[in-house]
Enzyme design. Structure first.
Site, PDB file in Angstrom:
ATOM      1  N   ARG A 297       0.860  -1.187   0.000  1.00 36.38           N
ATOM      2  CA  ARG A 297       0.000   0.000   0.000  1.00 36.38           C
ATOM      3  C   ARG A 297       0.895   1.236   0.000  1.00 36.38           C
ATOM      4  O   ARG A 297       1.472   1.591   1.015  1.00 36.38           O
ATOM      5  CB  ARG A 297      -0.923  -0.021   1.224  1.00 36.38           C
ATOM      6  CG  ARG A 297      -1.604   1.314   1.477  1.00 36.38           C
ATOM      7  CD  ARG A 297      -2.632   1.258   2.573  1.00 36.38           C
ATOM      8  NE  ARG A 297      -2.183   0.706   3.828  1.00 36.38           N
ATOM      9  CZ  ARG A 297      -1.540   1.383   4.784  1.00 36.38           C
ATOM     10  NH1 ARG A 297      -1.212   2.648   4.607  1.00 36.38           N
ATOM     11  NH2 ARG A 297      -1.210   0.790   5.915  1.00 36.38           N
ATOM     12  N   HIS A 301      -3.603   4.276   4.675  1.00 37.88           N
ATOM     13  CA  HIS A 301      -4.645   3.256   4.803  1.00 37.88           C
ATOM     14  C   HIS A 301      -5.984   3.810   4.335  1.00 37.88           C
ATOM     15  O   HIS A 301      -6.766   3.126   3.676  1.00 37.88           O
ATOM     16  CB  HIS A 301      -4.744   2.807   6.269  1.00 37.88           C
ATOM     17  CG  HIS A 301      -5.888   1.878   6.530  1.00 37.88           C
ATOM     18  ND1 HIS A 301      -5.894   0.567   6.125  1.00 37.88           N
ATOM     19  CD2 HIS A 301      -7.078   2.098   7.140  1.00 37.88           C
ATOM     20  CE1 HIS A 301      -7.045   0.005   6.480  1.00 37.88           C
ATOM     21  NE2 HIS A 301      -7.782   0.907   7.098  1.00 37.88           N
ATOM     22  N   TYR A 310       4.303   5.590  11.147  1.00 37.46           N
ATOM     23  CA  TYR A 310       4.656   4.204  11.465  1.00 37.46           C
ATOM     24  C   TYR A 310       5.527   3.518  10.416  1.00 37.46           C
ATOM     25  O   TYR A 310       5.885   2.354  10.590  1.00 37.46           O
ATOM     26  CB  TYR A 310       3.396   3.374  11.724  1.00 37.46           C
ATOM     27  CG  TYR A 310       2.358   3.398  10.617  1.00 37.46           C
ATOM     28  CD1 TYR A 310       2.484   2.611   9.474  1.00 37.46           C
ATOM     29  CD2 TYR A 310       1.232   4.215  10.727  1.00 37.46           C
ATOM     30  CE1 TYR A 310       1.531   2.626   8.479  1.00 37.46           C
ATOM     31  CE2 TYR A 310       0.257   4.240   9.728  1.00 37.46           C
ATOM     32  CZ  TYR A 310       0.414   3.436   8.611  1.00 37.46           C
ATOM     33  OH  TYR A 310      -0.537   3.455   7.630  1.00 37.46           O
TER      34      TYR A 310
END
Length: 403
Positions: A297, A301, A310
């Site tokens: 990805r 998200h 992160y």
């Protein structure tokens, strides 16, 4: 007749018998099964190299027209996602989950299916509706949730679905669509029709109880389904290694007797080869297949996420070099099917198509308030008729923005 009432385009069926069809012989067990599984569920099936050349040993030999179609579909989704995220940032839609970097797996899967097959998607497979003929205008209307939405504005954002293309809405709860897909496949088997059901999940869903229940049932009853995990390395902000100790995701199929394969999910040709083989096997009565599509990805998200909190930019850059659009584009260019002029013309055409759909849909009114009572009963009972009449006697609420 509304979209919710319309009969789906099913495959040819035969009358169901009183008893379920007999189960075919079980798959190989023990050393024979393990030997075949080790190559498939721990390796990585690939066809396209990063420079666009092919591995002749794994090339499925797709015709030029299908390759060009796949490129067009990926390009359209890439541009559509960018436009929808822009609208979200402008406050014109409330939420959006893009597929950037993961387009090859859903699009190759859609191209490998028959019209009568069913799809139970997760977050990043909605585009399969468009590939299978769902109108772009209606798709965009589902993003807005207005009067042009065949779901009448009732669904959560980025939960697009369409009965006319046999695609069920996913659930924001992680994993429940997997046993639903297996259940639909079991129904197809009981009916003795030729339908194959495809169920999607992310890597995080394979750590959920629903995944294990579904895999066990699929393996025992040999249902005609293909279960596909898009392993994009991040279950929102949790890396794959933090939520499973398995060497691969695909290896999880072994315990349930489900043949499994690990495939390069950024390689349209490899995914098409894996899925088309699994679909043919399921349609012939061979039972389920579990596919792990290794992908990434590239974006957030969703429009509510900040991935910089992160993961590193170096990781993103590394995977961006394996972009499925770039890899397929290099291959098409090498075959004389794409050049700079054709690319520019395609981008202009698709941007115009998307802009026209947005312009047509965005000005539509909200769903009519009386549709609140639709699709609950075949015949509206007296108390709901009274409530609807009372609603219609009341003045309309002000529109959003005071208009």
């Amino acid at each position: 007749m509304s979209e919710l009432e319309a009969a789906p385009p099913g495959a040819t069926t035969r009358p169901a018998a009183d008893a379920p069809p007999p189960l075919p012989p079980p798959p190989p067990r023990g050393a024979e099964a393990a030997e075949g599984a080790a190559e498939d569920d721990e390796g990585l099936l690939s066809v396209l190299r990063d420079d666009g050349s092919l591995d002749p040993a794994t090339d499925p030999g797709l015709p030029d027209a299908l390759l060009v179609r796949a490129y067009r579909e990926i390009k359209r989704l890439r541009l559509l996602d960018a436009r929808m995220l822009l609208l979200q940032r402008q406050g014109r839609v409330g939420f959006y989950g893009a597929c950037t970097g993961q387009e090859a797996t859903p699009i190759a899967t859609a191209l490998a299916l028959e019209p009568g097959d069913w799809i139970f998607p997760a977050l990043r497979e909605s585009v399969m509706m468009l590939v299978r003929g769902f109108p772009l205008r209606s798709y965009v209307a589902q993003v807005f949730g207005n009067a042009g939405d065949v779901l009448k504005g009732r669904q959560m954002p980025s939960h697009m679905s369409g009965r006319r293309v046999n695609q069920v809405s996913w659930s924001s709860c992680i994993g429940p669509q997997v046993p639903q897909a297996v259940g639909a496949a079991w129904a197809a088997k009981l009916r003795r029709d030729s339908t194959v059901v495809v169920g999607f999940m992310g890597d995080g869903a394979t750590s959920e109880p629903d995944f294990h229940s579904a895999m066990n049932f699929a393996g025992v009853f040999r249902v005609p389904c293909v279960l596909i995990c898009q392993n994009n390395h991040w279950a929102i902000s949790v890396p794959t290694e933090r939520q499973t100790a398995s060497r691969t995701i695909a290896i999880k199929g072994r315990a349930y007797g489900v043949p499994s394969v690990r495939v390069d999910g950024n390689d349209v040709l490899a995914v098409y080869r894996a899925v088309s083989g699994a679909v043919a096997r399921a349609r012939a009565g061979g039972g389920p297949t579990f596919i792990e599509a290794l992908t990434y990805r590239v974006g957030a998200h969703s429009s509510s996420d900040d991935p910089s909190r992160y993961r590193s930019q170096e990781e993103v850059d590394r995977w961006t070099r394996r972009d499925p659009l770039l890899r397929l584009g290099r291959h098409l260019a090498a075959r004389g099917l794409l050049d700079d002029a054709a690319e520019a013309a395609l981008e202009a055409e698709l941007n115009a198509e998307i802009a026209a759909a947005v312009a047509e849909v965005e000005g539509m009114d909200p769903p009519a308030r009386e549709t609140l009572f639709d699709d609950v009963y075949a015949e509206l009972p007296w108390h709901l008729r009274d409530q609807r009449a009372e609603l219609l006697r009341a003045p309309k609420a002000p529109a959003h923005g005071g208009r």
